[in-house]
Design a protein around this motif. Structure first.
Motif, mmCIF file in Angstrom:
data_model
loop_
_atom_site.group_PDB
_atom_site.id
_atom_site.type_symbol
_atom_site.label_atom_id
_atom_site.label_comp_id
_atom_site.label_asym_id
_atom_site.label_seq_id
_atom_site.Cartn_x
_atom_site.Cartn_y
_atom_site.Cartn_z
ATOM 1 N N UNK A 1 1.224 -1.392 0.316
ATOM 2 C CA UNK A 1 -0.285 0.064 -0.550
ATOM 3 C C UNK A 1 0.416 1.218 -0.310
ATOM 4 N N UNK A 2 0.352 2.012 -0.936
ATOM 5 C CA UNK A 2 1.205 3.896 -0.573
ATOM 6 C C UNK A 2 1.161 4.587 0.977
ATOM 7 N N UNK A 3 2.598 4.770 0.982
ATOM 8 C CA UNK A 3 2.048 5.943 2.275
ATOM 9 C C UNK A 3 1.732 7.152 1.852
ATOM 10 N N UNK A 4 1.115 7.909 1.592
ATOM 11 C CA UNK A 4 0.311 8.968 2.076
ATOM 12 C C UNK A 4 0.792 9.456 3.466
ATOM 13 N N UNK A 5 0.728 9.190 4.246
ATOM 14 C CA UNK A 5 1.414 10.011 5.716
ATOM 15 C C UNK A 5 2.517 10.782 4.744
ATOM 16 N N UNK A 6 3.528 10.731 4.424
ATOM 17 C CA UNK A 6 4.790 11.633 3.586
ATOM 18 C C UNK A 6 4.333 13.698 3.327
ATOM 19 N N UNK A 7 3.424 12.794 2.258
ATOM 20 C CA UNK A 7 2.688 13.754 1.034
ATOM 21 C C UNK A 7 2.418 14.443 1.664
ATOM 22 N N UNK A 8 1.271 14.672 2.633
ATOM 23 C CA UNK A 8 0.170 14.483 3.673
ATOM 24 C C UNK A 8 0.743 15.738 4.460
ATOM 25 N N UNK A 9 1.779 15.133 4.761
ATOM 26 C CA UNK A 9 2.606 15.929 6.318
ATOM 27 C C UNK A 9 3.647 17.144 5.450
ATOM 28 N N UNK A 10 3.889 17.139 4.511
ATOM 29 C CA UNK A 10 4.344 18.335 3.248
ATOM 30 C C UNK A 10 3.551 19.314 3.081
ATOM 31 N N UNK A 11 2.226 18.682 2.783
ATOM 32 C CA UNK A 11 1.045 19.066 2.410
ATOM 33 C C UNK A 11 1.402 20.468 3.469
ATOM 34 N N UNK A 12 0.666 19.684 4.816
ATOM 35 C CA UNK A 12 0.516 20.787 5.963
ATOM 36 C C UNK A 12 1.529 21.579 6.664
ATOM 37 N N UNK A 13 2.835 21.110 6.038
ATOM 38 C CA UNK A 13 4.145 22.156 6.106
ATOM 39 C C UNK A 13 4.200 23.052 5.209
ATOM 40 N N UNK A 14 3.568 22.922 3.980
ATOM 41 C CA UNK A 14 3.531 23.967 2.644
ATOM 42 C C UNK A 14 2.908 24.691 3.344
#
Length: 116
Positions: free
Chosen positions: A95-108
């Motif tokens: 399963x693709x882990x979306x948590x890193x992309x989500x964290x980057x989006x919140x950081x941005x």
């Protein structure tokens, strides 16, 4: 409680082994750059959800990585059978882990708030 502890330990061991197998044994170019971030085991250790991430943001690369991992599942299970002392190697679901992309989006979003 003890069963969850065992499932977590086995999950950590599978995570370590799968990362090593992907680097050293699997020669499929579609899985180059794939990193295993987490493994969640069922309580009876019959199935493992393997979460992975890939450096590329392109949808085509993500799709290729998923296909490559699905094709390499047999090789990975065989190598896990050689490396782990388990009665039965669990079925693997990638399963693709979306948590890193989500964290980057919140950081941005937080950075954009600071600019305003």
């Amino acid at each position: 409680m003890a069963n969850n502890f065992r499932a977590d330990r086995v999950g950590m061991e599978i995570k370590r082994e799968v990362n090593e197998i992907l680097q050293k044994k699997v020669r499929d170019p579609r899985v180059q750059g794939v990193t295993i971030t987490d493994v969640q085991m069922l309580g009876d250790l019959s199935m493992a959800k393997v979460y992975y991430t890939i450096m590329s943001d392109l949808a085509s690369d993500n799709q290729k990585a998923q296909l490559g991992l699905e094709k390499a599942t047999g090789t990975i299970k065989r190598e896990l059978g050689h490396n782990l002392k388990m009665y039965k190697i669990p079925d693997l679901t990638f399963i693709k882990d979306e948590s890193i992309e989500y964290g980057n989006k919140i950081d941005q979003m937080l950075r954009n708030l600071e600019k305003k």
